[in-house]
Design a protein around this motif. Structure first.
Motif, PDB file in Angstrom:
ATOM      1  N   VAL A  40       0.839  -1.202   0.000  1.00  0.00           N
ATOM      2  CA  VAL A  40       0.000   0.000   0.000  1.00  0.00           C
ATOM      3  C   VAL A  40       0.873   1.251   0.000  1.00  0.00           C
ATOM      4  O   VAL A  40       1.779   1.408   0.832  1.00  0.00           O
ATOM      5  CB  VAL A  40      -0.952   0.001   1.216  1.00  0.00           C
ATOM      6  CG1 VAL A  40      -1.680   1.343   1.326  1.00  0.00           C
ATOM      7  CG2 VAL A  40      -1.962  -1.130   1.087  1.00  0.00           C
ATOM      8  N   ASP A  41       0.592   2.130  -0.961  1.00  0.00           N
ATOM      9  CA  ASP A  41       1.291   3.416  -1.116  1.00  0.00           C
ATOM     10  C   ASP A  41       2.779   3.275  -1.435  1.00  0.00           C
ATOM     11  O   ASP A  41       3.538   4.239  -1.303  1.00  0.00           O
ATOM     12  CB  ASP A  41       1.113   4.293   0.129  1.00  0.00           C
ATOM     13  CG  ASP A  41      -0.324   4.748   0.300  1.00  0.00           C
ATOM     14  OD1 ASP A  41      -1.014   4.903  -0.729  1.00  0.00           O
ATOM     15  OD2 ASP A  41      -0.765   4.932   1.448  1.00  0.00           O
ATOM     16  N   LYS A  42       3.220   2.101  -1.851  1.00  0.00           N
ATOM     17  CA  LYS A  42       4.641   1.906  -2.141  1.00  0.00           C
ATOM     18  C   LYS A  42       4.936   2.017  -3.630  1.00  0.00           C
ATOM     19  O   LYS A  42       4.108   1.704  -4.478  1.00  0.00           O
ATOM     20  CB  LYS A  42       5.109   0.547  -1.618  1.00  0.00           C
ATOM     21  CG  LYS A  42       5.173   0.498  -0.095  1.00  0.00           C
ATOM     22  CD  LYS A  42       5.789  -0.784   0.389  1.00  0.00           C
ATOM     23  CE  LYS A  42       5.924  -0.747   1.918  1.00  0.00           C
ATOM     24  NZ  LYS A  42       6.463  -2.019   2.449  1.00  0.00           N
ATOM     25  N   LYS A  63       1.287   2.106  -5.039  1.00  0.00           N
ATOM     26  CA  LYS A  63       1.123   3.459  -5.566  1.00  0.00           C
ATOM     27  C   LYS A  63       1.637   3.526  -7.001  1.00  0.00           C
ATOM     28  O   LYS A  63       1.042   4.180  -7.871  1.00  0.00           O
ATOM     29  CB  LYS A  63       1.900   4.435  -4.677  1.00  0.00           C
ATOM     30  CG  LYS A  63       1.897   5.876  -5.140  1.00  0.00           C
ATOM     31  CD  LYS A  63       2.745   6.709  -4.186  1.00  0.00           C
ATOM     32  CE  LYS A  63       2.846   8.158  -4.647  1.00  0.00           C
ATOM     33  NZ  LYS A  63       3.710   8.949  -3.722  1.00  0.00           N
TER      34      LYS A  63
END
Length: 222
Positions: A40-42, A63
């Motif tokens: 998540v969000d990486k 991301k």
């Protein structure tokens, strides 16, 4: 040891895509994804992405997803794959050399490399490049054959686990290439990563000990 070129892999797109869908390699990819935790969000880089199937496992979470491969045909297949899954907007695929990645320093949170580093004449160069592109505290996750990998042991593993047909052929081909390139013990891989300024090095045997999933984090002050 001769360096391989992209053209050698161009005609093997169908083979590698089918190999990525074998039961044994799918299980290894699942384990590797689980080992790396949430995306998540990486911003995630896959060095030697093949047809992009490993990146697909965390595509909804991440991301940004970036894959590089020496083969232009592999890159085309990855682009098509992500277009089909309607993930083109968050993905990018490039023809690039693992030893000379076209990215700035500290760009990624996570870098993956399966069945690639051991093919390089000097795996240190590829791992050093990954280190450069990782953010501080970023993680590298690799799959490499161990010193136990050979045609004989792969055949024995295949028989023991009922692996037959194309799945067995793919495993035997991988084992054959492994014996002509680089294989690692846990201690050898740990030493290599420590020399290249990684910490929190962890290993997990897969395929009955014939291969090793290794994760490590970039040292804060390196």
């Amino acid at each position: 040891m001769r360096k391989m070129n992209g053209e050698e892999f161009d005609e093997l797109v169908s083979f590698f895509d089918a190999m990525a869908r074998t039961t044994w390699l799918k299980e290894v990819h699942d384990t590797l994804k689980e080992t790396t935790g949430s995306w998540v969000d990486k911003e995630v880089l896959d060095v030697g992405c093949g047809t992009g199937r490993l990146l697909l496992r965390g595509a909804e979470e991440a991301k940004r997803l970036v894959g590089v491969d020496l083969s232009s045909e592999m890159v085309k297949a990855s682009i098509q794959q992500f277009f089909y899954h309607e993930l083109s907007s968050k993905s990018e695929f490039l023809v690039a050399d693992a030893e000379n990645l076209p990215f700035k320093d500290e760009e990624f949170d996570l870098a993956l490399s399966t069945c690639v580093m051991f093919l390089l004449p000097d795996p240190r160069k590829g791992i050093r490049e990954v280190h450069r592109t990782l953010k501080h505290d970023g993680m590298i996750a690799m799959l490499n054959p161990t010193e136990k990998m050979s045609q004989e042991t792969a055949l024995s593993f295949g028989k023991e686990h009922g692996i037959s047909g194309f799945e067995r052929t793919a495993l035997l081909k991988w084992s054959n290439v492994s014996t002509r390139r680089h294989r690692y013990t846990e201690n050898e891989m740990t030493g290599l990563l420590q020399d290249l300024h990684f910490r929190e090095i962890k290993h997990q045997e897969v395929l009955g000990g014939l291969a090793l999933i290794t994760t490590a984090k970039k040292e804060q002050n390196s």
